[in-house]
Design an enzyme around this catalytic site. Structure first.
Site, PDB file in Angstrom:
ATOM      1  N   GLU A 126      91.328  21.196 -24.016  1.00 37.90           N
ATOM      2  CA  GLU A 126      91.396  20.394 -22.861  1.00 37.90           C
ATOM      3  C   GLU A 126      92.580  21.941 -21.284  1.00 37.90           C
ATOM      4  O   GLU A 126      93.003  21.992 -21.976  1.00 37.90           O
ATOM      5  CB  GLU A 126      90.940  19.365 -22.063  1.00 37.90           C
ATOM      6  CG  GLU A 126      90.646  18.228 -23.060  1.00 37.90           C
ATOM      7  CD  GLU A 126      90.806  18.120 -24.060  1.00 37.90           C
ATOM      8  OE1 GLU A 126      92.305  18.211 -24.125  1.00 37.90           O
ATOM      9  OE2 GLU A 126      90.729  17.539 -25.666  1.00 37.90           O
ATOM     10  N   HIS A 181      98.757  16.137 -27.709  1.00 36.07           N
ATOM     11  CA  HIS A 181      97.735  16.703 -26.167  1.00 36.07           C
ATOM     12  C   HIS A 181      99.839  17.237 -25.356  1.00 36.07           C
ATOM     13  O   HIS A 181     100.798  16.942 -26.035  1.00 36.07           O
ATOM     14  CB  HIS A 181      98.026  15.181 -25.711  1.00 36.07           C
ATOM     15  CG  HIS A 181      96.453  14.481 -25.005  1.00 36.07           C
ATOM     16  ND1 HIS A 181      95.822  14.046 -23.916  1.00 36.07           N
ATOM     17  CD2 HIS A 181      95.618  14.970 -26.483  1.00 36.07           C
ATOM     18  CE1 HIS A 181      94.528  14.980 -24.064  1.00 36.07           C
ATOM     19  NE2 HIS A 181      94.617  14.767 -25.439  1.00 36.07           N
TER      20      HIS A 181
END
Length: 319
Positions: free
Chosen positions: A106, A38
């Site tokens: 995302e 991430h």
């Protein structure tokens, strides 16, 4: 019997703590590692997000377990040619124990350079082309690629492993599961959904490995463990497409306020009862998953590893 691994959470922990947990996982009898990739954590409460490729380099010197990214998005924030180089070097450093897990990502992580966030269908197309680029570069030849989404101009990887790492594809819906069957060497998901498994198998995944990850929150007091899981990871219970579309940790925190504690209690095995943890894991075993990865939520990893070493893993393995 599936392989049981540990899922390292970059969203919760600093690099040195991730390395410590990896060592504890190996000592406790876990057989492999997943590690999240991430730029942002899901919420500010989680609080961390180190650069995964640096952590993987350290893991290669700290443990002897296989390591899989869960998962890398090679489409927007980082060009697939760079991911190919990172994967090749990781496979070299891990002496053939690296697996590249990829997915469509995302907006939370991929919007940061100001790029447009594509539709779900377009992201799947981008992922397929990205995997094509990565595989070509891992083949060791100089390549040029002029595709719909990516350009590579006379590029070649010089530091190469003896064997390219497998590329496993993440999916949570039928279209992404089918894409995993077509372009991946394996399928990564989070639930024993027979429709997803069938979509993966029917699209070319027959004989390829199935992998799943889940979260747990061991603690001596179940009620407190539920509160910890709710505080840190209630965002996982947000339904639908919001998880792919929201751009900021603050947005996830706002939407996650709608998730009650009871929802987390029902979804996440919390507390010290062995049966509660076994009940969460066994459906994945029964569904035929080849590898199952468990992540401990919160500040008590040492107790978790001791509990799983003594109580959970022996029962899962029939000892």
């Amino acid at each position: 019997m599936p392989m049981f691994g540990y899922f390292l959470s970059c969203e919760e922990h600093r690099p040195e703590e991730l390395i410590r947990q990896a060592r504890l996982a190996e000592e406790a009898g876990f057989e492999a590692l997943w590690i999240s990739d991430h730029f942002h954590p899901w919420t500010d409460e989680q609080g961390q997000s180190p650069f995964v490729w640096s952590v993987i380099g350290a893991l290669s010197q700290a443990v002897s377990l296989p390591v899989t990214t869960a998962v890398t998005c090679p489409t927007v924030r980082i060009h697939p040619a760079i991911i190919a180089q990172a994967a090749a070097t990781s496979q070299v450093m891990l002496d053939g124990r690296f697996r590249l897990g990829v997915g469509t990502g995302e907006a939370l992580n991929e919007h940061i350079l100001g790029d447009r966030w594509p539709s779900a269908a377009e992201r799947l197309d981008m992922l397929a082309e990205a995997v094509e680029v990565i595989r070509a570069l891992l083949g060791g030849h100089q390549i040029s690629h002029h595709g719909r989404y990516y350009t590579v101009d006379t590029a070649r990887l010089y530091t190469l492993p003896e064997t390219p790492p497998p590329i496993h594809v993440s999916g949570f819906g039928p279209k992404s599961a089918a894409a995993a069957g077509r372009i991946g060497d394996g399928f990564m998901t989070s639930k024993p959904d027979p429709d997803l498994i069938r979509a993966f198998r029917d699209a070319g995944g027959e004989g390829k490995p199935l992998m799943a990850g889940l979260k747990a929150c061991w603690g001596p007091d179940e009620a407190q463990a539920v509160k910890t899981a709710h505080r840190l990871w209630k965002n996982e219970q947000i339904p639908g497409q919001a998880g792919q579309e929201l751009p900021l940790p603050a947005h996830f925190a706002q939407v996650a306020q709608l998730v009650p504690e009871d929802t987390v209690r029902d979804a996440v095995p919390c507390g010290p009862q062995v049966d509660r943890h076994l009940q969460a894991i066994r459906p994945l075993v029964d569904a035929g998953f080849d590898e199952i990865y468990i992540n401990q939520i919160g500040p008590e990893p040492d107790g978790f590893f001791d509990f799983y070493h003594r109580e959970v893993l022996p029962r899962l393995r029939g000892h």
